[in-house]
Design an enzyme around this catalytic site. Structure first.
Site, PDB file in Angstrom:
ATOM      1  N   TYR A  81       0.878  -1.357  -0.077  1.00  0.00           N
ATOM      2  CA  TYR A  81       0.055   0.123   0.021  1.00  0.00           C
ATOM      3  C   TYR A  81       0.754   1.285   0.149  1.00  0.00           C
ATOM      4  CZ  TYR A  81      -2.994   3.554   2.025  1.00  0.00           C
ATOM      5  OH  TYR A  81      -3.490   5.043   2.314  1.00  0.00           O
ATOM      6  N   SER A  91      -3.118  12.201   8.858  1.00  0.00           N
ATOM      7  CA  SER A  91      -4.097  12.534   8.138  1.00  0.00           C
ATOM      8  C   SER A  91      -5.561  12.104   8.541  1.00  0.00           C
ATOM      9  CB  SER A  91      -3.742  10.893   7.206  1.00  0.00           C
ATOM     10  OG  SER A  91      -4.995  10.694   6.375  1.00  0.00           O
ATOM     11  N   GLN A 133      -4.334  16.902   8.510  1.00  0.00           N
ATOM     12  CA  GLN A 133      -4.578  16.997   7.074  1.00  0.00           C
ATOM     13  C   GLN A 133      -6.205  16.843   7.051  1.00  0.00           C
ATOM     14  OE1 GLN A 133      -5.086  13.807   5.402  1.00  0.00           O
ATOM     15  NE2 GLN A 133      -5.953  14.835   3.692  1.00  0.00           N
ATOM     16  N   TYR A 160      -9.490  15.933   4.532  1.00  0.00           N
ATOM     17  CA  TYR A 160      -9.957  15.518   3.125  1.00  0.00           C
ATOM     18  C   TYR A 160     -11.436  16.044   3.110  1.00  0.00           C
ATOM     19  CZ  TYR A 160      -6.534  12.211   1.347  1.00  0.00           C
ATOM     20  OH  TYR A 160      -5.245  11.531   0.751  1.00  0.00           O
ATOM     21  N   THR A 166      -5.904  18.837   1.501  1.00  0.00           N
ATOM     22  CA  THR A 166      -5.471  18.137   0.497  1.00  0.00           C
ATOM     23  C   THR A 166      -6.322  18.292  -0.652  1.00  0.00           C
ATOM     24  OG1 THR A 166      -4.062  16.769   1.848  1.00  0.00           O
ATOM     25  CG2 THR A 166      -4.792  15.817  -0.454  1.00  0.00           C
ATOM     26  N   ARG A 174      -4.456   2.249  -7.665  1.00  0.00           N
ATOM     27  CA  ARG A 174      -3.046   1.602  -7.652  1.00  0.00           C
ATOM     28  C   ARG A 174      -3.088   0.148  -7.734  1.00  0.00           C
ATOM     29  NH1 ARG A 174      -4.083   5.548  -2.453  1.00  0.00           N
ATOM     30  NH2 ARG A 174      -4.021   7.523  -3.756  1.00  0.00           N
ATOM     31  N   LYS A 186      -2.329  21.434  -0.292  1.00  0.00           N
ATOM     32  CA  LYS A 186      -1.445  20.282  -0.479  1.00  0.00           C
ATOM     33  C   LYS A 186      -1.961  19.765  -1.893  1.00  0.00           C
ATOM     34  CE  LYS A 186       0.482  15.947   1.265  1.00  0.00           C
ATOM     35  NZ  LYS A 186      -0.278  14.898   0.511  1.00  0.00           N
ATOM     36  N   HIS A 198       0.970  13.757  -4.435  1.00  0.00           N
ATOM     37  CA  HIS A 198       0.448  12.577  -3.400  1.00  0.00           C
ATOM     38  C   HIS A 198       1.778  11.603  -3.686  1.00  0.00           C
ATOM     39  CE1 HIS A 198      -3.334  12.297  -1.292  1.00  0.00           C
ATOM     40  NE2 HIS A 198      -2.811  11.220  -1.259  1.00  0.00           N
ATOM     41  N   ARG A 232       0.871   8.976  -6.432  1.00  0.00           N
ATOM     42  CA  ARG A 232      -0.222   8.060  -6.288  1.00  0.00           C
ATOM     43  C   ARG A 232      -1.886   8.440  -6.846  1.00  0.00           C
ATOM     44  NH1 ARG A 232       0.616   4.767  -1.826  1.00  0.00           N
ATOM     45  NH2 ARG A 232      -1.367   4.866  -0.925  1.00  0.00           N
TER      46      ARG A 232
HETATM   47  C1  LIG Z   1       0.791   4.992   1.882  1.00  0.00           C
HETATM   48  C2  LIG Z   1       0.516   6.686   1.675  1.00  0.00           C
HETATM   49  C3  LIG Z   1      -0.706   7.250   2.181  1.00  0.00           C
HETATM   50  C4  LIG Z   1      -1.033   8.541   1.906  1.00  0.00           C
HETATM   51  N1  LIG Z   1      -2.072   8.968   2.604  1.00  0.00           N
HETATM   52  C5  LIG Z   1      -2.323  10.490   2.552  1.00  0.00           C
HETATM   53  C6  LIG Z   1      -3.350  10.780   3.038  1.00  0.00           C
HETATM   54  O1  LIG Z   1      -4.246  10.468   3.715  1.00  0.00           O
HETATM   55  N2  LIG Z   1      -3.485  12.348   3.064  1.00  0.00           N
HETATM   56  C7  LIG Z   1      -2.742  13.006   2.033  1.00  0.00           C
HETATM   57  O2  LIG Z   1      -2.734  14.135   2.099  1.00  0.00           O
HETATM   58  N3  LIG Z   1      -1.560  12.389   1.543  1.00  0.00           N
HETATM   59  C8  LIG Z   1      -1.434  11.178   1.651  1.00  0.00           C
HETATM   60  N4  LIG Z   1      -0.614  10.494   1.013  1.00  0.00           N
HETATM   61  C9  LIG Z   1       0.577  11.385   0.428  1.00  0.00           C
HETATM   62  C10 LIG Z   1       1.686  12.103   1.398  1.00  0.00           C
HETATM   63  O3  LIG Z   1       1.082  12.930   2.357  1.00  0.00           O
HETATM   64  C11 LIG Z   1       3.027  12.711   0.886  1.00  0.00           C
HETATM   65  O4  LIG Z   1       2.344  13.671  -0.401  1.00  0.00           O
HETATM   66  C12 LIG Z   1       3.587  11.581  -0.196  1.00  0.00           C
HETATM   67  O5  LIG Z   1       4.027  10.572   0.667  1.00  0.00           O
HETATM   68  C13 LIG Z   1       5.224  12.198  -0.322  1.00  0.00           C
HETATM   69  O6  LIG Z   1       5.874  11.421  -1.014  1.00  0.00           O
HETATM   70  P1  LIG Z   1       6.973  10.473  -0.540  1.00  0.00           P
HETATM   71  O7  LIG Z   1       6.184   9.161   0.024  1.00  0.00           O
HETATM   72  O8  LIG Z   1       7.737   9.750  -1.749  1.00  0.00           O
HETATM   73  O9  LIG Z   1       7.825  10.990   0.588  1.00  0.00           O
HETATM   74  C14 LIG Z   1       0.001   9.137   1.302  1.00  0.00           C
HETATM   75  C15 LIG Z   1       1.023   8.892   1.012  1.00  0.00           C
HETATM   76  C16 LIG Z   1       1.542   7.309   0.891  1.00  0.00           C
HETATM   77  C17 LIG Z   1       2.676   6.670   0.588  1.00  0.00           C
END
Ligand SMILES: Cc1cc2nc3c(=O)[nH]c(=O)nc-3n(C[C@H](O)[C@H](O)[C@H](O)COP(=O)(O)O)c2cc1C
Length: 390
Positions: free
Chosen positions: A28, A110, A131, A133, A159, A168, A255, A279, A282
């Site tokens: 994940y 989050s 954060q 949503y 966000t 994904r 964000k 993100h 993602r």
């Molecule tokens: C497993 C996972 C879950 C994430 N969940 C959220 C989330 O709930 N809210 C959000 O704004 N960003 C979420 N993100 C994005 C992260 O806040 C961030 O933008 C991202 O992880 C940065 O890239 P990096 O993992 O390469 O450091 C998530 C990222 C990952 C990897």
């Protein structure tokens, strides 16, 4: 407990986490949308940037401390909001928040966390960021903002790049659910990861506790997952920043900015700062890496606001590169997750210490003593970089 001292890099921590966390939760985190082109570009594009070496500079009394949104931080590295962190390790968000507190940096919780706002507030002593949503159920969102305010969160991270979910493939193939369904495949997985399984049995925090019990339509676990799937607000727009900011009464950081025009619009509509982010690769697969777009966004709004950055940071050197290209602070997602999966709170502390040391050494070898002085002059041959599209 693995010997974390033997982990010299974030990648080392990642390999330990791979062995300790059930596959569906490890995957994940270790995944991007569709072909994962943008996910890969986030890390690969850092490798294309070279640093300028300077020598014969007095390197005594070096400083990594600065501020983010006016808050003092021991280094400009914050923990990004990562959904389901409490599935990487039991009570994961509390552990990561405690590690952040000890390291003197900002933790962001989050909306889709396992531990709730109140859980984290009760188990830490410094304010953290929350954060948000935005979901269709506005009454729930208003209550959520009020809860963040009551918990004394010092900033709200809004966000804006997830009105719909990028697919994904790994999650679909693994049949990912939170909390996990006890399929034969999952039972086999946890038999191989007993430490994780026993830890999970020892905590009651196993679902999305910011939501569960706070919306009438999501009283049990299956109605919760249905509610969550259908709730992301498709009408979210720039005008929403104003009422969210008014309700929260504190700074709002937008964000998910990847375009200079969106950066301008976010600021015009009241954002107190922005996070350049895709993100973590993602959402829109095929979008550019964040490090590639950072300079043009800093050019567009850097004078008016603090531009923060995330995406692809796997070392202190990556942080230094982002700062040199104009970011005032950075966020780490997976680097934190891997530390947590590898060794809980100590693992996150190890990840932060690795990044801290790499930053300090890199800064010194570039002939700099203060993190606040980094800039484009620290990047080798700007002209060449510009021609390459940076
Ligand atoms: C497993 C996972 C879950 C994430 N969940 C959220 C989330 O709930 N809210 C959000 O704004 N960003 C979420 N993100 C994005 C992260 O806040 C961030 O933008 C991202 O992880 C940065 O890239 P990096 O993992 O390469 O450091 C998530 C990222 C990952 C990897």
């Amino acid at each position: 407990m693995p010997n974390l001292e033997k982990c010299l890099t974030i990648d080392d921590l990642m390999e330990v986490a791979r062995r300790r966390v059930p596959k569906q939760f490890f995957d994940y985190a270790d995944s991007g949308a569709w072909t994962e082109q943008t996910y890969r570009a986030n890390t690969e594009d850092f490798q294309k940037i070279t640093l300028r070496q300077r020598v014969a500079v007095n390197l005594e009394n070096r400083n990594l401390a600065t501020t983010m949104l006016g808050q003092p931080v021991a280094m400009p590295v914050a923990i990004a909001p990562v959904g389901s962190t409490g599935m990487q390790a039991p009570d994961g968000e509390i552990k990561a928040a405690r590690a952040a507190e000890k390291a003197g940096i900002i933790f962001t919780l989050s909306t889709m966390s396992i531990c709730s706002i109140e859980d984290v507030a009760q188990n830490t002593s410094k304010p953290f960021w929350f954060q948000l949503y935005v979901m269709k159920d506005r009454a729930f969102i208003e209550r959520l903002i009020d809860r963040a305010k009551a918990a004394k969160c010092s900033a709200l991270v809004l966000t804006m790049d997830l009105q719909i979910l990028g697919q994904r493939h790994k999650d679909v193939r693994n049949g990912l659910t939170v909390p996990p369904k006890f399929t034969p495949k999952f039972l086999f997985e946890i038999a191989r990861k007993p430490r994780w399984a026993f830890g999970m049995l020892g905590t009651s925090r196993r679902t999305f506790r910011n939501i569960h019990g706070h919306v009438s339509e999501a009283t049990n676990l299956s109605s919760l997952s249905k509610w969550t799937r259908t709730q992301f607000d498709l009408t979210l727009n720039w005008k929403d920043i104003a009422w969210i900011k008014k309700r929260f009464g504190g700074p709002v950081v937008v964000k998910g900015i990847l375009d200079p025009e969106d950066a301008r619009l976010a600021i015009e509509n009241g954002a107190d700062a922005i996070i350049v982010s895709n993100h973590g690769g993602r959402q829109l697969d095929g979008a550019p890496s964040t490090i590639r777009v950072l300079p043009e966004i800093v050019d567009a709004v850097g004078e008016k606001t603090e531009v923060f950055f995330d995406g692809g940071i796997r070392s202190g050197q990556d942080v230094i590169k982002a700062l040199a290209l104009g970011a005032k602070g950075t966020f780490i997602g997976r680097a934190m997750n891997y530390g947590l999966g590898a060794g809980g709170e100590l693992g996150v502390m190890r990840a932060l210490s690795i990044i801290n040391t790499e930053m300090d050494t890199t800064m010194a070898l570039m002939g700099e003593r203060d993190i606040r002085n980094l800039g484009p002059h620290n990047i080798y041959s700007n002209d060449l970089l510009r021609r390459q599209g940076y």
